[in-house]
Design a protein around this motif. Structure first.
Motif, short mmCIF file in Angstrom:
data_model
loop_
_atom_site.label_atom_id
_atom_site.label_comp_id
_atom_site.label_asym_id
_atom_site.label_seq_id
_atom_site.Cartn_x
_atom_site.Cartn_y
_atom_site.Cartn_z
N ALA A 151 -6.96 -3.47 2.21
CA ALA A 151 -5.84 -4.22 2.97
C ALA A 151 -5.96 -4.54 4.42
O ALA A 151 -5.82 -5.51 4.72
N VAL A 160 0.95 -1.26 -0.02
CA VAL A 160 -0.04 -0.10 -0.03
C VAL A 160 1.07 1.25 0.10
O VAL A 160 0.57 2.22 -0.78
N THR A 170 -7.92 1.65 -1.02
CA THR A 170 -6.70 0.79 -0.99
C THR A 170 -6.52 0.40 0.49
O THR A 170 -6.23 -0.75 0.97
N ASP A 171 -6.36 1.42 1.39
CA ASP A 171 -6.07 1.08 2.85
C ASP A 171 -7.23 0.24 3.50
O ASP A 171 -6.96 -0.71 3.98
#
Length: 246
Positions: A223, A209, A219-220
């Protein structure tokens, strides 16, 4: 991997230690070394572990092999012989550390720039003298160094031939610490020990990331969603909470 001729490889459970070893050429990066480092990368992609890169004989790598560069033409440049390797190192799934003693010049500097974290001895020197040879630093320095130290300093190094001594490199954030040469590998292993105590998947996703261009909250979130469902997350947090209560 067959027995390498230009590097020494030590394989441990949680890390691989690679020592560049071409003493007759101050560890200059040649085609054989590139091939052997690709073999190391293949192993780390199949079995993700931490990587420590260093150089033998008080030198990290004093550049690429000039005799080989002299013989390369347009077609070899378009193949990105060095840059493809350094990109592969930068994309390795687990964190990478460069322990730099002495010169890290030209391709040697670009190899160090491709690692996630750099430690340096007081004798470490970073530089990219490629324009003096009629070429440019085409294996990542033109953009990695800018990202690491800012455009102004990168242009001083790339255009004006400035070399960054260890103190300057530390002050600019290029290296994390300056460590006496005799303690450099010990300190690098201590750093890797600290990282190895973290969750392996958490390290992998954090690196992925962090390196993703642009960044995005989604994206955070994705993940973190993966990590929230792992048993390791529950085990580690239970251990933390048990210690907090005791």
């Amino acid at each position: 991997m067959s027995s390498p001729a230009t590097i020494a490889v030590e394989e441990l459970d949680d890390r691989v230690v690679v020592t560049l070893h071409r003493p007759q050429a101050r560890n200059a990066i040649n085609a054989a070394m590139i091939s052997e480092l690709h073999d190391v990368c293949a192993g780390l992609e199949d079995n993700p572990r931490l990587l420590l890169l260093t150089g033998a004989g008080g030198v990290f790598a004093a550049g690429a092999d000039i005799a080989e560069l002299r013989a390369r033409g347009r077609d070899q440049a378009l193949r990105g012989i060095n840059s493809r390797l350094f990109d592969r190192i930068a994309r390795l799934p687990m964190p990478t550390v460069a322990a730099v003693d002495g010169y890290a010049l030209g391709g040697g500097a670009e190899l160090a720039y491709a690692c996630d974290i750099r430690l340096a001895s007081p004798a470490a020197t970073f530089g990219n003298p490629e324009p003096g040879l009629g070429i440019l630093a085409a294996a990542g320095a033109t953009w990695r160094l800018r990202d690491l130290v800012g455009a102004s300093v990168a242009k001083q190094v790339l255009l004006a031939g400035r070399r960054l001594a260890a103190e300057d490199a530390w002050r600019l954030g290029l290296v994390a610490e300056i460590v006496p040469a005799d303690d450099l590998l010990k300190r690098a292993h201590a750093l890797l020990d600290r990282m190895a105590r973290s969750g392996a998947l958490a390290l992998r996703l954090t690196k992925l990331v962090t390196d993703a261009p642009g960044g995005h909250p989604v994206t955070d979130d994705l993940a973190q969603a993966i990590l929230f469902e792992t048993q390791e997350k529950h085990t580690r947090m239970d251990a933390f909470l048990s210690g907090e209560r005791s």
